[in-house]
Design a protein around this motif. Structure first.
Motif, PDB file in Angstrom:
ATOM      1  N   ALA A  74       0.827  -1.140  -0.085  1.00 56.15           N
ATOM      2  CA  ALA A  74      -0.085  -0.116  -0.133  1.00 56.15           C
ATOM      3  C   ALA A  74       0.852   1.302  -0.060  1.00 56.15           C
ATOM      4  CB  ALA A  74      -0.920  -0.094   1.146  1.00 56.15           C
ATOM      5  N   GLY A  75       1.842   1.334   0.782  1.00 58.45           N
ATOM      6  CA  GLY A  75       2.758   2.551   0.717  1.00 58.45           C
ATOM      7  C   GLY A  75       3.605   2.588  -0.393  1.00 58.45           C
ATOM      8  N   LYS A  76       4.012   1.540  -0.932  1.00 60.57           N
ATOM      9  CA  LYS A  76       4.833   1.343  -2.314  1.00 60.57           C
ATOM     10  C   LYS A  76       3.847   2.036  -3.241  1.00 60.57           C
ATOM     11  CE  LYS A  76       7.359  -1.397  -4.994  1.00 60.57           C
ATOM     12  NZ  LYS A  76       7.796  -2.793  -5.523  1.00 60.57           N
ATOM     13  N   TRP A  77       2.585   1.576  -3.416  1.00 57.87           N
ATOM     14  CA  TRP A  77       1.758   1.824  -4.576  1.00 57.87           C
ATOM     15  C   TRP A  77       1.050   3.229  -4.374  1.00 57.87           C
ATOM     16  CZ3 TRP A  77      -1.244  -3.288  -6.319  1.00 57.87           C
ATOM     17  CH2 TRP A  77      -0.377  -3.974  -6.832  1.00 57.87           C
ATOM     18  N   ALA A  78       1.483   4.019  -3.152  1.00 60.66           N
ATOM     19  CA  ALA A  78       0.917   5.209  -2.879  1.00 60.66           C
ATOM     20  C   ALA A  78       1.879   6.239  -3.805  1.00 60.66           C
ATOM     21  CB  ALA A  78       0.903   5.564  -1.521  1.00 60.66           C
ATOM     22  N   ASP A  79       2.878   5.941  -4.115  1.00 66.96           N
ATOM     23  CA  ASP A  79       3.750   6.543  -4.927  1.00 66.96           C
ATOM     24  C   ASP A  79       3.461   6.354  -6.575  1.00 66.96           C
ATOM     25  OD1 ASP A  79       5.858   8.034  -6.190  1.00 66.96           O
ATOM     26  OD2 ASP A  79       7.428   6.870  -5.169  1.00 66.96           O
ATOM     27  N   PRO A  80       3.294   7.403  -7.344  1.00 70.61           N
ATOM     28  CA  PRO A  80       3.233   7.080  -8.657  1.00 70.61           C
ATOM     29  C   PRO A  80       4.207   6.328  -9.343  1.00 70.61           C
ATOM     30  CG  PRO A  80       2.383   9.310  -8.068  1.00 70.61           C
ATOM     31  CD  PRO A  80       3.063   8.854  -6.862  1.00 70.61           C
ATOM     32  N   PHE A  81       5.562   6.802  -8.855  1.00 66.41           N
ATOM     33  CA  PHE A  81       6.548   5.991  -9.743  1.00 66.41           C
ATOM     34  C   PHE A  81       6.699   4.574  -9.499  1.00 66.41           C
ATOM     35  CE2 PHE A  81      10.969   4.315  -8.922  1.00 66.41           C
ATOM     36  CZ  PHE A  81      11.580   4.673 -10.277  1.00 66.41           C
ATOM     37  N   TRP A  82       6.315   3.929  -8.237  1.00 68.19           N
ATOM     38  CA  TRP A  82       6.317   2.627  -8.310  1.00 68.19           C
ATOM     39  C   TRP A  82       4.934   1.991  -8.920  1.00 68.19           C
ATOM     40  CZ3 TRP A  82      10.327   0.073  -7.410  1.00 68.19           C
ATOM     41  CH2 TRP A  82      11.530   1.078  -6.863  1.00 68.19           C
ATOM     42  N   GLN A  83       4.045   2.835  -9.065  1.00 64.13           N
ATOM     43  CA  GLN A  83       2.946   2.164  -9.957  1.00 64.13           C
ATOM     44  C   GLN A  83       3.353   2.094 -11.431  1.00 64.13           C
ATOM     45  OE1 GLN A  83      -0.185   5.318  -9.206  1.00 64.13           O
ATOM     46  NE2 GLN A  83      -1.193   3.629  -7.882  1.00 64.13           N
ATOM     47  N   ILE A  84       3.992   3.068 -11.891  1.00 64.62           N
ATOM     48  CA  ILE A  84       4.568   3.151 -13.282  1.00 64.62           C
ATOM     49  C   ILE A  84       5.366   1.949 -13.524  1.00 64.62           C
ATOM     50  CG2 ILE A  84       5.729   4.362 -15.061  1.00 64.62           C
ATOM     51  CD1 ILE A  84       2.909   5.142 -14.399  1.00 64.62           C
ATOM     52  N   THR A 139      -6.455   1.317  -9.201  1.00 62.41           N
ATOM     53  CA  THR A 139      -7.436   1.317  -8.483  1.00 62.41           C
ATOM     54  C   THR A 139      -7.366   1.000  -6.918  1.00 62.41           C
ATOM     55  OG1 THR A 139      -8.573  -0.631  -9.015  1.00 62.41           O
ATOM     56  CG2 THR A 139      -9.108   1.488 -10.374  1.00 62.41           C
ATOM     57  N   PHE A 140      -6.060   0.604  -6.632  1.00 66.22           N
ATOM     58  CA  PHE A 140      -5.748  -0.147  -5.330  1.00 66.22           C
ATOM     59  C   PHE A 140      -6.104   1.084  -4.272  1.00 66.22           C
ATOM     60  CE2 PHE A 140      -2.810  -1.072  -1.841  1.00 66.22           C
ATOM     61  CZ  PHE A 140      -3.299  -2.351  -1.682  1.00 66.22           C
ATOM     62  N   ASN A 141      -6.918   0.613  -3.541  1.00 58.31           N
ATOM     63  CA  ASN A 141      -7.335   1.631  -2.102  1.00 58.31           C
ATOM     64  C   ASN A 141      -6.928   0.745  -0.787  1.00 58.31           C
ATOM     65  OD1 ASN A 141      -8.018   3.339  -0.102  1.00 58.31           O
ATOM     66  ND2 ASN A 141     -10.188   3.211  -0.759  1.00 58.31           N
ATOM     67  N   PRO A 142      -5.793   1.078  -0.230  1.00 59.11           N
ATOM     68  CA  PRO A 142      -5.389   0.433   1.168  1.00 59.11           C
ATOM     69  C   PRO A 142      -6.429   0.793   2.179  1.00 59.11           C
ATOM     70  CG  PRO A 142      -4.113   2.441   0.831  1.00 59.11           C
ATOM     71  CD  PRO A 142      -5.122   2.309  -0.514  1.00 59.11           C
ATOM     72  N   CYS A 143      -7.278   1.467   2.207  1.00 59.23           N
ATOM     73  CA  CYS A 143      -8.135   2.116   3.331  1.00 59.23           C
ATOM     74  C   CYS A 143      -9.603   2.141   2.617  1.00 59.23           C
ATOM     75  CB  CYS A 143      -7.781   3.238   3.924  1.00 59.23           C
ATOM     76  SG  CYS A 143      -6.087   3.602   4.648  1.00 59.23           S
ATOM     77  N   PRO A 144      -9.970   0.889   2.413  1.00 57.56           N
ATOM     78  CA  PRO A 144     -11.457   0.814   1.791  1.00 57.56           C
ATOM     79  C   PRO A 144     -12.677   1.195   2.784  1.00 57.56           C
ATOM     80  CG  PRO A 144     -10.656  -1.302   2.014  1.00 57.56           C
ATOM     81  CD  PRO A 144      -9.660  -0.309   2.376  1.00 57.56           C
ATOM     82  N   VAL A 145     -13.579   1.950   2.215  1.00 53.23           N
ATOM     83  CA  VAL A 145     -14.886   2.139   2.917  1.00 53.23           C
ATOM     84  C   VAL A 145     -15.961   1.598   2.369  1.00 53.23           C
ATOM     85  CG1 VAL A 145     -16.112   4.030   3.956  1.00 53.23           C
ATOM     86  CG2 VAL A 145     -13.651   4.333   3.905  1.00 53.23           C
ATOM     87  N   VAL A 146     -16.487   0.744   3.218  1.00 55.18           N
ATOM     88  CA  VAL A 146     -17.890   0.035   2.720  1.00 55.18           C
ATOM     89  C   VAL A 146     -19.174   0.555   3.436  1.00 55.18           C
ATOM     90  CG1 VAL A 146     -18.920  -2.223   2.042  1.00 55.18           C
ATOM     91  CG2 VAL A 146     -16.352  -1.995   1.775  1.00 55.18           C
ATOM     92  N   ASP A 147     -20.031   1.302   2.635  1.00 55.11           N
ATOM     93  CA  ASP A 147     -21.601   1.681   3.258  1.00 55.11           C
ATOM     94  C   ASP A 147     -20.835   2.703   4.497  1.00 55.11           C
ATOM     95  OD1 ASP A 147     -22.822   0.199   1.885  1.00 55.11           O
ATOM     96  OD2 ASP A 147     -22.893  -1.649   3.063  1.00 55.11           O
ATOM     97  N   GLY A 148     -19.781   3.619   4.278  1.00 53.35           N
ATOM     98  CA  GLY A 148     -19.680   4.422   5.187  1.00 53.35           C
ATOM     99  C   GLY A 148     -18.766   3.986   6.680  1.00 53.35           C
ATOM    100  N   VAL A 149     -18.494   2.474   6.481  1.00 54.91           N
ATOM    101  CA  VAL A 149     -17.769   1.996   7.553  1.00 54.91           C
ATOM    102  C   VAL A 149     -16.186   1.600   7.018  1.00 54.91           C
ATOM    103  CG1 VAL A 149     -17.653   0.109   9.247  1.00 54.91           C
ATOM    104  CG2 VAL A 149     -19.784   1.193   8.621  1.00 54.91           C
ATOM    105  N   PRO A 150     -15.177   2.273   7.480  1.00 50.97           N
ATOM    106  CA  PRO A 150     -13.718   1.549   7.261  1.00 50.97           C
ATOM    107  C   PRO A 150     -13.383   0.439   7.688  1.00 50.97           C
ATOM    108  CG  PRO A 150     -13.907   3.750   8.832  1.00 50.97           C
ATOM    109  CD  PRO A 150     -15.269   3.163   8.586  1.00 50.97           C
ATOM    110  N   LEU A 151     -13.034  -0.309   6.587  1.00 48.89           N
ATOM    111  CA  LEU A 151     -12.596  -1.726   7.174  1.00 48.89           C
ATOM    112  C   LEU A 151     -11.419  -1.872   7.807  1.00 48.89           C
ATOM    113  CD1 LEU A 151     -13.347  -3.368   3.568  1.00 48.89           C
ATOM    114  CD2 LEU A 151     -14.756  -3.376   5.524  1.00 48.89           C
ATOM    115  N   PRO A 152     -11.384  -2.866   8.676  1.00 43.08           N
ATOM    116  CA  PRO A 152     -10.008  -2.818   9.792  1.00 43.08           C
ATOM    117  C   PRO A 152      -9.077  -3.207   8.958  1.00 43.08           C
ATOM    118  CG  PRO A 152     -11.553  -4.818   9.866  1.00 43.08           C
ATOM    119  CD  PRO A 152     -12.160  -3.738   8.892  1.00 43.08           C
ATOM    120  N   GLY A 153      -7.831  -2.771   9.267  1.00 43.20           N
ATOM    121  CA  GLY A 153      -6.547  -2.955   8.936  1.00 43.20           C
ATOM    122  C   GLY A 153      -5.462  -2.497   9.680  1.00 43.20           C
TER     123      GLY A 153
END
Length: 158
Positions: A74-84, A139-153
């Protein structure tokens, strides 16, 4: 008794039958095979750099293999360099492998219809993997929110 030996490029084997590669129909494809050959060499060199860079960052920098988990990705893919970087690795590896398998299909599938269907399956699988992999990377989202509730992580801010 005199034995005649056919010319090596006549298309006939020792039993007098025409070899399968000489029975194939279809016009010349121009320079496609030359470009495919060149792509294999160039993409192979680029892939070596991409893969060793990937392995160095993931396995040697920081805590090494013990640090690799969902949060690391998640931290790596937060940087566009590593996504590319990962996108280039995905696309080049898939296209390089597909071109290699295409060559194997051309070499070993004798019937035109068999060759056609094998290539259709190959290209369909390649397309699906490239599209899904690209979607995952962007489209990777490390902190998904489902129905207004953040999923635990445990690594997402509250």
């Amino acid at each position: 008794m005199t034995a005649t030996i056919d010319s090596p490029r006549s298309g006939k084997n020792s039993s007098g039958k025409i070899s399968p590669q000489y029975r194939r129909t279809g016009a010349s494809r121009g320079n496609f095979e030359m470009f495919a050959w060149l792509f294999m060499r160039l993409s192979g060199v680029v892939l070596v750099v991409l893969i060793f860079g990937h392995l160095f960052v993931n396995l040697l920098v920081g805590e090494g293999i013990h640090a690799i988990d969902f949060g690391f990705v998640a931290g790596k893919w937060a940087d566009p360099f590593w996504q590319i970087w990962d996108l280039a690795m995905l696309w080049l590896a898939m296209l390089h492998g597909t071109n290699g398998v295409r060559t194997i299909i051309n070499d070993y599938a004798e019937k035109d219809s068999t060759r056609l269907w094998l290539k259709i399956v190959l290209y369909a699988a390649t397309t699906v993997i490239i599209v899904l992999g690209t979607l995952v990377i962007f489209t990777f989202n490390p902190c998904p929110v489902v129905d207004g509730v953040p999923l635990p992580g445990g690594f997402c801010p509250a």
